[in-house]
Design a protein around this motif. Sequence first.
Motif, PDB file in Angstrom:
ATOM      1  N   PRO A 252       1.301  -1.372  -0.134  1.00  0.00           N
ATOM      2  CA  PRO A 252       0.364  -0.188  -0.328  1.00  0.00           C
ATOM      3  C   PRO A 252       1.203   1.019   0.210  1.00  0.00           C
ATOM      4  O   PRO A 252       1.890   1.371   0.839  1.00  0.00           O
ATOM      5  N   ALA A 253       0.457   2.232  -0.700  1.00  0.00           N
ATOM      6  CA  ALA A 253       1.141   3.598  -0.268  1.00  0.00           C
ATOM      7  C   ALA A 253       1.278   4.106   1.005  1.00  0.00           C
ATOM      8  O   ALA A 253       2.347   4.902   0.254  1.00  0.00           O
ATOM      9  N   GLY A 254       0.929   4.313   1.430  1.00  0.00           N
ATOM     10  CA  GLY A 254       0.619   5.027   2.608  1.00  0.00           C
ATOM     11  C   GLY A 254       1.542   4.090   3.916  1.00  0.00           C
ATOM     12  O   GLY A 254       1.717   4.989   5.138  1.00  0.00           O
ATOM     13  N   ARG A 255       2.108   3.173   3.296  1.00  0.00           N
ATOM     14  CA  ARG A 255       3.010   2.585   4.261  1.00  0.00           C
ATOM     15  C   ARG A 255       4.321   3.752   4.792  1.00  0.00           C
ATOM     16  O   ARG A 255       4.823   3.827   3.347  1.00  0.00           O
ATOM     17  N   ALA A 256       4.944   3.441   5.730  1.00  0.00           N
ATOM     18  CA  ALA A 256       6.413   4.530   5.628  1.00  0.00           C
ATOM     19  C   ALA A 256       6.963   4.038   5.463  1.00  0.00           C
ATOM     20  O   ALA A 256       7.445   2.865   5.290  1.00  0.00           O
ATOM     21  N   PRO A 257       7.603   4.897   4.738  1.00  0.00           N
ATOM     22  CA  PRO A 257       9.315   4.127   4.037  1.00  0.00           C
ATOM     23  C   PRO A 257       9.842   3.093   5.187  1.00  0.00           C
ATOM     24  O   PRO A 257      11.134   2.628   5.340  1.00  0.00           O
ATOM     25  N   GLY A 258      10.081   4.260   6.314  1.00  0.00           N
ATOM     26  CA  GLY A 258      10.938   3.839   7.558  1.00  0.00           C
ATOM     27  C   GLY A 258      10.240   1.806   8.702  1.00  0.00           C
ATOM     28  O   GLY A 258      10.830   1.393   8.925  1.00  0.00           O
ATOM     29  N   ALA A 259       9.754   1.525   7.434  1.00  0.00           N
ATOM     30  CA  ALA A 259       9.289   0.185   8.598  1.00  0.00           C
ATOM     31  C   ALA A 259       9.872  -0.879   7.499  1.00  0.00           C
ATOM     32  O   ALA A 259       9.459  -1.561   8.559  1.00  0.00           O
ATOM     33  N   VAL A 260      10.531  -0.561   6.205  1.00  0.00           N
ATOM     34  CA  VAL A 260      11.577  -1.704   5.939  1.00  0.00           C
ATOM     35  C   VAL A 260      12.685  -1.697   7.488  1.00  0.00           C
ATOM     36  O   VAL A 260      12.774  -3.113   7.212  1.00  0.00           O
ATOM     37  N   ARG A 261      12.821  -1.153   7.855  1.00  0.00           N
ATOM     38  CA  ARG A 261      14.081  -1.354   8.940  1.00  0.00           C
ATOM     39  C   ARG A 261      13.445  -1.625   9.807  1.00  0.00           C
ATOM     40  O   ARG A 261      14.436  -2.723  10.045  1.00  0.00           O
ATOM     41  N   SER A 262      12.204  -2.123  10.452  1.00  0.00           N
ATOM     42  CA  SER A 262      11.506  -3.287  11.354  1.00  0.00           C
ATOM     43  C   SER A 262      12.094  -4.668  10.579  1.00  0.00           C
ATOM     44  O   SER A 262      13.025  -5.976  11.788  1.00  0.00           O
ATOM     45  N   ALA A 263      11.953  -4.697  10.359  1.00  0.00           N
ATOM     46  CA  ALA A 263      11.945  -6.185   8.555  1.00  0.00           C
ATOM     47  C   ALA A 263      13.270  -6.799   8.562  1.00  0.00           C
ATOM     48  O   ALA A 263      13.933  -7.966   9.511  1.00  0.00           O
TER      49      ALA A 263
END
Length: 446
Positions: A252-263
């Motif tokens: 989804p477009a609303g996903r924060a770009p920094g969320a990839v850091r958690s993964a």
Amino acid sequence: MSGMGGRDGAGEEPRGVPPRISIPPQRPPAEDTPHWADRTAAPPPGPGPSGPPGSTPHENTAHATMPNDPEAVAPPAAPTHKVLKSLLGAWALAACSGEETAAVEEHLTDCASCADEAVRLRDAVALLHPQDNLDLDPKLRSRVLTACLGRRPARIPVPGWAAPYDAETARLDALLRDIGEAEWRAPVRLKWFDGQRAVGRDSTVAAVIGHLTAVDSLLSAAFGLPDPLGPGAPAAPTDRTEAFWAMDRARPAGRAPGAVRSAWRDQAHALIRSVSFTGDEEPGPAVSYGAFELPLRDSFVERAFECWVHAGDIAEAVDYPYAPPAAGHLHHMIGLAVRLLPDAIAGRRRAGLAPPPRALVAAGSPGRTLHLEVEGSGGGHWYVPLDSPGALASPEGEVAHVALDGVEFCRLAAGHVPPQEAAAGQKGDREAIRDALFATASLSRL
């Protein structure tokens, strides 16, 4: 009946008798005047301009405060050379008032002796109390983090061959915690050497972390951990990266770009926990990178190297200070690159990018040798076989000698420095040296 103090019963002085204690006149308000001004100058007692005989100046305040009378308030006397010279020490310490500072500095333009003395005093003050920048050193956090990682013992220690990966992922995670949400979209230029020339690709901070997540997960199979790309994912690092980026674009477009850091962080922690419980023994099979394989020990060092390189790319993009790895960890990374050099040289020859060997040397037999001297942090001396990967390298077979700085060698191996521009000291067979430098740069990839 008389009272105490010689007063009448009503408390009044007898008529015609002067009071025993004279009440002093009221003082004028305090003035903020330099200490050299004459604060006691006042007309002597006597008849004032409009007052009765015997009156004091304080009794005639109305005339003294007339604004139109030029003689009402006398200006303070100018400070003398002696007074100004006595103020030089306070001036050098910036302890003078504004008026004193202005008077001293005006005097210094006219008095050469005081000007020389002022220069000497200012120099002495600078030696005793240098002007320090109150801002914190931008490298303070990285130094503290490095010291903590190097000194705090873990309850379950990480094997030495996995320690570089543990340290570099922790340092990159600290960098990512410091940047803002907008900086996750900052442009990052990824660079490598494709065997013939330097190439690059434009990316973002978030995409670089996605690339690390995709390739780090190649180690997950050795511990039974899930693959973020799902079953049947490609093994080649470039293909895995493209697949991960495609999955990320489909979210989804609303996903924060920094969320990839958690993964990425959770995956790195899972790998470190898993390898810590294995002890010093190397578990599982070799890790496949598609076109080649690496033992698990070397895979952890290789992932630490790429983590550091791409952390440097991110730090450069967001203007963040980032230091090289610890000397011991850097030594592991350089050693791995040197061990991969013979196969890289042979691969360039098979691809027609380098001339064939001058002699066929069987495995285990002595052959021509390149002496690689890496200076600085993490450096050392290595001997690389030139004729075939299995040939025996020794100082007796040395035909060329190359000297590079440790960080410069790693930048060359990462494809960040063109081999023809590497700052290397060279001696001996120029063709062998050129093949080794180009092979080192060919170790890089996306």
